[in-house]
Design an enzyme around this catalytic site. Structure first.
Site, PDB file in Angstrom:
ATOM      1  N   TYR A 195     -21.771 -16.269  17.248  1.00  0.00           N
ATOM      2  CA  TYR A 195     -23.220 -16.106  17.153  1.00  0.00           C
ATOM      3  C   TYR A 195     -23.745 -15.178  18.244  1.00  0.00           C
ATOM      4  CZ  TYR A 195     -23.467 -19.923  13.712  1.00  0.00           C
ATOM      5  OH  TYR A 195     -23.317 -20.705  12.588  1.00  0.00           O
ATOM      6  N   LEU A 208     -33.518 -23.922   5.348  1.00  0.00           N
ATOM      7  CA  LEU A 208     -34.918 -23.544   5.118  1.00  0.00           C
ATOM      8  C   LEU A 208     -35.060 -22.288   4.262  1.00  0.00           C
ATOM      9  CD1 LEU A 208     -36.409 -24.235   8.676  1.00  0.00           C
ATOM     10  CD2 LEU A 208     -37.074 -25.384   6.554  1.00  0.00           C
ATOM     11  N   ALA A 209     -33.925 -21.750   3.798  1.00  0.00           N
ATOM     12  CA  ALA A 209     -33.952 -20.545   2.949  1.00  0.00           C
ATOM     13  C   ALA A 209     -34.775 -19.433   3.598  1.00  0.00           C
ATOM     14  CB  ALA A 209     -34.477 -20.872   1.555  1.00  0.00           C
ATOM     15  N   GLY A 212     -37.370 -19.471   5.350  1.00  0.00           N
ATOM     16  CA  GLY A 212     -38.824 -19.610   5.244  1.00  0.00           C
ATOM     17  C   GLY A 212     -39.402 -19.227   3.899  1.00  0.00           C
TER      18      GLY A 212
END
Length: 325
Positions: free
Chosen positions: A63, A234-235, A237
């Protein structure tokens, strides 16, 4: 249900129903060094998560090219008392293109052990609560992985082990070589990505022939008490505030339904989107990855509500864009 009877609680007592995903910490995915602003952002996100009921933090060695772990480690070095208050999970196994080869997956014992050493150093901690294999490696040898796990467990560097993006045949194949139970499997799951549910709904139906989710994975994990975690929860937003004027009608309609239900339940749109995942009896642990503290707090409201059956199906059908078979 801030703290619940998640399958993962068998190994991590009082683990939170939501996980905070640290992929956005540390700046961009370049080699630029972390800054004080990045450390302050990480502090703010950690504080908001803890204050809102999250005590589980999800990392990976890749990350922001290691900077997410590094900046989190700076937080822990400034506030060492936090380590006993939280659980840390990190992943390994993805290698980016370099002078040795293309982007690839590496679950060799040598790479697993080297990755853990790097994560521990960056995170400024002596141990990981959970080590997760990031993606299946076609060249993986279960016995080789087992040797790495045994060494890491014996040295106290990893307490528990898990997988990500694996189907149940791979998990079962790997588990037979291990002395330690695999405690979690992280899959992509959201209102937008529904294949994990569709596979069961369309069983025996030709309309389901293109569903890319291995039959039985959900049931296997539930039966073996393997914690299912969801990434992309959350896709990005899509249903909770993002401009969707250029999106398909199903997305626009579902965004409106989420807003309506948020008003009905007196909660946030983020909470409704996550409550849809939490309502499933598989007891998913959604991972939220926003660095917006207001959205972190809004997401955590999901732990205090439960959608009824009709609202769950209304969201499912709306996001799908057509009625069920």
């Amino acid at each position: 249900m801030t703290y619940s009877s998640l399958p993962l609680a068998n190994y991590l007592p009082n683990v939170s129903s939501l996980a905070y995903g640290c992929m956005g910490l540390g700046g961009d995915w370049s080699d630029a060094p972390i800054t004080q602003a990045h450390i302050e952002q990480a502090n703010d996100c950690v504080n908001t998560a803890l204050e809102s009921g999250i005590n589980f933090f999800d990392h990976a060695d890749i990350y922001t090219h290691g900077k997410a772990e590094q900046v989190f480690g700076k937080v822990l070095s400034e506030r060492p008392e936090l380590r006993k208050q939280i659980y840390i999970q990190s992943k390994c196994g993805i290698r980016f293109a370099d002078d040795k080869g293309p982007k690839r997956y590496d679950l060799s014992s040598e790479w697993i052990k080297a990755s853990v050493e790097g994560s521990l150093q960056r995170l400024n901690t002596d141990y990981l609560d959970v080590l997760m294999l990031h993606r299946p490696d076609p060249l993986m040898q279960p016995e080789d992985i087992a040797s790495a796990f045994t060494a890491l467990k014996r040295e106290g560097k990893v307490h528990h082990f898990a997988v990500s993006n694996m189907q149940h045949h791979q998990i079962s194949f790997l588990q037979k070589a291990l002395d330690e139970p695999l405690v979690a499997n992280q899959i992509e799951a959201s209102l937008l990505q529904q294949h994990w549910i569709d596979e069961g709904v369309y069983a025996g139906n030709t309309d389901g022939r293109d569903i890319n989710f291995t039959a039985g994975t959900l049931e296997y994990c539930r039966q073996e008490k393997i914690q299912l975690q969801s990434w992309g929860s959350l896709a990005q937003g899509l249903y909770s505030g993002r401009d969707v004027s250029d999106q398909p009608e199903a997305v626009q309609r579902t965004s409106q339904l989420v807003a309506k239900l948020a008003s009905l339940y007196q909660t946030s749109p983020e909470a409704i989107v996550l409550a849809w995942l939490l309502r499933h009896p598989a007891q998913l642990q959604p991972v939220i990855g926003t660095t917006d503290c207001a959205r972190i707090a809004a997401s955590c409201q999901a732990m205090n509500i439960q959608l009824n059956r009709e609202h769950w199906y209304a969201l499912y059908e709306s996001a799908k864009g057509h009625e069920l078979p």
